[in-house]
Design a protein around this motif. Sequence first.
Motif, PDB file in Angstrom:
ATOM      1  N   ARG A  15       0.790  -1.597  -0.126  1.00 56.45           N
ATOM      2  CA  ARG A  15       0.683  -0.489  -0.091  1.00 56.45           C
ATOM      3  C   ARG A  15       0.975   1.318   0.135  1.00 56.45           C
ATOM      4  NH1 ARG A  15      -2.076   0.587   4.703  1.00 56.45           N
ATOM      5  NH2 ARG A  15      -3.815   2.678   3.957  1.00 56.45           N
ATOM      6  N   GLU A  16       0.509   2.321  -0.752  1.00 55.58           N
ATOM      7  CA  GLU A  16       1.330   3.374  -0.801  1.00 55.58           C
ATOM      8  C   GLU A  16       2.386   3.839  -1.420  1.00 55.58           C
ATOM      9  OE1 GLU A  16      -0.684   6.018  -0.297  1.00 55.58           O
ATOM     10  OE2 GLU A  16      -2.356   4.917   0.887  1.00 55.58           O
ATOM     11  N   VAL A  18       5.323   3.154  -4.439  1.00 59.76           N
ATOM     12  CA  VAL A  18       4.985   3.884  -5.919  1.00 59.76           C
ATOM     13  C   VAL A  18       6.542   2.278  -6.474  1.00 59.76           C
ATOM     14  CG1 VAL A  18       5.943   4.867  -7.900  1.00 59.76           C
ATOM     15  CG2 VAL A  18       4.447   5.652  -6.262  1.00 59.76           C
ATOM     16  N   SER A  54     -11.220   1.835   2.081  1.00 60.97           N
ATOM     17  CA  SER A  54     -10.448   2.443   2.047  1.00 60.97           C
ATOM     18  C   SER A  54     -11.045   2.385   0.283  1.00 60.97           C
ATOM     19  CB  SER A  54      -9.295   2.334   2.005  1.00 60.97           C
ATOM     20  OG  SER A  54      -8.436   1.695   1.325  1.00 60.97           O
ATOM     21  N   GLY A  56      -9.597   5.016  -3.398  1.00 61.16           N
ATOM     22  CA  GLY A  56      -7.729   4.991  -4.183  1.00 61.16           C
ATOM     23  C   GLY A  56      -7.446   4.239  -4.283  1.00 61.16           C
ATOM     24  N   PRO A  58      -5.574   1.581  -6.808  1.00 57.76           N
ATOM     25  CA  PRO A  58      -4.161   1.380  -7.859  1.00 57.76           C
ATOM     26  C   PRO A  58      -4.022   1.331  -9.102  1.00 57.76           C
ATOM     27  CG  PRO A  58      -4.872  -0.908  -7.419  1.00 57.76           C
ATOM     28  CD  PRO A  58      -6.410  -0.195  -6.770  1.00 57.76           C
ATOM     29  N   SER A  59      -3.581   2.798  -9.814  1.00 60.35           N
ATOM     30  CA  SER A  59      -2.767   2.612 -11.231  1.00 60.35           C
ATOM     31  C   SER A  59      -1.837   2.373 -11.556  1.00 60.35           C
ATOM     32  CB  SER A  59      -3.648   4.231 -11.413  1.00 60.35           C
ATOM     33  OG  SER A  59      -2.395   5.195 -10.843  1.00 60.35           O
ATOM     34  N   PRO A  91      -7.317   4.816 -12.256  1.00 65.43           N
ATOM     35  CA  PRO A  91      -7.418   4.083 -10.498  1.00 65.43           C
ATOM     36  C   PRO A  91      -8.946   2.434 -11.262  1.00 65.43           C
ATOM     37  CG  PRO A  91      -7.934   6.009 -10.750  1.00 65.43           C
ATOM     38  CD  PRO A  91      -7.943   6.632 -12.143  1.00 65.43           C
ATOM     39  N   ASP A 160       1.153   2.413  -9.301  1.00 62.52           N
ATOM     40  CA  ASP A 160       1.244   3.406  -8.339  1.00 62.52           C
ATOM     41  C   ASP A 160      -0.239   2.502  -6.854  1.00 62.52           C
ATOM     42  OD1 ASP A 160       0.266   5.280  -6.075  1.00 62.52           O
ATOM     43  OD2 ASP A 160      -0.200   6.857  -7.402  1.00 62.52           O
ATOM     44  N   ASN A 161       0.566   1.792  -5.958  1.00 61.27           N
ATOM     45  CA  ASN A 161      -0.278   1.320  -5.820  1.00 61.27           C
ATOM     46  C   ASN A 161      -1.875   2.282  -4.406  1.00 61.27           C
ATOM     47  OD1 ASN A 161       0.156  -1.467  -5.980  1.00 61.27           O
ATOM     48  ND2 ASN A 161       1.784  -1.209  -4.828  1.00 61.27           N
ATOM     49  N   ALA A 162      -1.476   2.753  -4.204  1.00 58.30           N
ATOM     50  CA  ALA A 162      -2.432   4.080  -3.606  1.00 58.30           C
ATOM     51  C   ALA A 162      -2.726   2.959  -2.395  1.00 58.30           C
ATOM     52  CB  ALA A 162      -3.439   4.335  -4.075  1.00 58.30           C
ATOM     53  N   LYS A 163      -3.907   3.534  -1.767  1.00 54.86           N
ATOM     54  CA  LYS A 163      -4.592   2.954  -0.661  1.00 54.86           C
ATOM     55  C   LYS A 163      -4.362   1.253  -0.944  1.00 54.86           C
ATOM     56  CE  LYS A 163      -5.302   6.325   1.381  1.00 54.86           C
ATOM     57  NZ  LYS A 163      -4.592   6.434   1.879  1.00 54.86           N
TER      58      LYS A 163
END
Length: 192
Positions: A15-16, A18, A54, A56, A58-59, A91, A160-163
């Motif tokens: 998570r979070e 890149v 959560s 957000g 990933p992309s 996303p 970009d994993n985001a949440k």
Amino acid sequence: GGAGHTGNDLRGGGREEVNYVAVGPPMQWSGHEIVGCAFSYRAVVGYAGGQEGSQGGPSFALVARTCGGSQDGGGPGAPPPGLPVLHQSPPLNWAECPFDRHAGGHPTNYCAPVLVREGTLADEDEGAAGESHEQRPGLAAGGGCRVALDSPVQLLLRIDNAKRNLHLQGGAWRSPADPPCDLGLRIAVAPV
């Protein structure tokens, strides 16, 4: 942390984070440039680490790094920001393809295959029925990104994993005999 192959797919890390993964060998062709790309993928959106609500998603992006030049960040794990983007995914929606079993998901709950066509390859036939498409003509026209091949260029997936983390497979994967991480990437190149 860190992206890597799981044997069944490409996991984007935690998570979070890149992360960057090299795609194929570097390319070089003096007097030519990349003007388009096409590939297919399917994804499952991974574990949220106790963040079930959560948002957000990933992309990922297909980016280009000039090897040994001013863009060289010292290896595929640490390229600098601002690399040319050949494709940027939206996303990904956790509710459509969740990994988390307790939320009704499964580690093999991949979304339907998505066919990506950018630039010159965006005008090709639409492919198999049932595939969704991310198609943005314009890579080769205004607003897009052309990448010169006078110096060696390494293509990378920037995840970009985001949440939540991301698991990718090639969209053509159908059975264990097929290579699951093969995106079937094709690059269109033209003289400058």
